[in-house]
Design a protein around this motif. Structure first.
Motif: not given
Length: 298
Positions: A58, A60, A64, A68, A90, A153-154, A182, A213, A261
């Motif tokens: 991902s 991440c 990030l 987060a 994550v 995430v993603d 995200t 990104e 985000l």
């Protein structure tokens, strides 16, 4: 969630689609576990922002993870849900950093098994700190109001119904709980998620830009294409061709991509009303190209 049908003997098309996606994800995760090639390409693309311990498929990165952590504001012992957790890095990292308990879920049984096997590395105190299960974004099977925080995430971009998925993740939040997710869109375009957020009963608390990104994906997809023969050899033709198809499809769109985000909050008391974040405004330059898909892997 499964949609009811008036004909109980009719074929479950949605179920077949989900099962097919799960099989594809299983093949990818199994192939990537056999070699460190993909991990090395992610590390090269991310450079010093690469959190090697996460081993995520991902976007991440270290920025990030920091965002987060700050946005979730979890206290020790509270529950964090990692939605579309993949191999779990994550959620496990965040649980260790904050002292939270963790529930992770993913569509891929192989990813879930890999995530569970990684628990002792992050949380050696015992298995009660982290549990992983097979589930979908639209139907998690978790209790209403169980979570103090949710991270996604993603993964949301791959839900069959993003609005339903967001409502399901919102359902998991206790009053005052936060969801960090995200999202991506075209530069200069108006965000399309406001109505979905309002319908889920959440408030947009923060919108944090992730300016690096798109360039990271551009570097990574270029590396995949440059290493196409090695990917086919080490992953097998099926998983490799899926990755290369993604790279060729998404690479031309990245110059027009804006990544953010979102931090969405369940109001501490009472029903949620429409709300807007007060943080960073979107870039103003127009771009007519479509936004890239948010990822193939969850």
């Amino acid at each position: 969630m499964m949609k009811p049908t008036t004909n109980p003997t009719a074929p479950d098309h949605d179920g077949d689609v989900r099962a097919g996606r799960a099989v594809q994800y299983d093949k990818l995760y199994a192939a990537r576990a056999r070699t460190d090639l993909v991990a090395r390409l992610y590390a090269e693309a991310m450079g010093e922002d690469h959190p090697a311990e996460i081993a995520a498929s991902s976007s991440c990165d270290w920025p990030l993870l920091g965002l987060a952590t700050a946005r979730l504001r979890l206290a020790p012992g509270q529950l964090l849900v990692d939605a579309g957790c993949g191999t779990g890095g994550v959620g496990l990292w965040l649980a260790r950093a904050t002292g939270a308990r963790l529930q992770g879920f993913d569509l891929s049984p192989i990813a879930v098994a890999q995530a569970a096997a990684r628990c002792p590395h992050f949380l050696p105190a015992g298995p009660e700190r982290a549990v992983f299960r097979v589930a979908e974004l639209e139907d998690t099977g978790l209790p209403t109001g169980c979570a103090h925080g949710v991270v996604c995430v993603d993964a949301l971009g791959h839900a069959g119904d993003r609005g339903a998925a967001l409502r399901e993740l919102a359902r998991l939040l206790a009053p005052g709980g936060r969801l960090v997710v995200t999202r991506a869109l075209r530069r200069g375009a108006q965000p399309g998620w406001h109505e979905q957020v309002d319908a889920a009963g959440l408030h947009e608390e923060h919108v944090d830009e992730r300016p690096g990104e798109p360039a990271m994906w551009e570097r990574l997809y270029g590396l995949w294409i440059d290493h196409a023969d090695q990917l086919r050899t080490e992953l097998g033709p099926g998983p490799a061709e899926r990755m290369l198809h993604e790279a060729h499809q998404v690479l031309p769109t990245l110059r027009g991509r804006r990544a953010v985000l979102l931090t969405l909050r369940r109001p501490p008391t009472g029903p949620a009303g429409p709300g807007r974040a007060v943080t960073m405004a979107a870039p103003k330059e127009p771009d007519a190209r479509p936004a890239a898909p948010e990822r193939i892997l969850p």
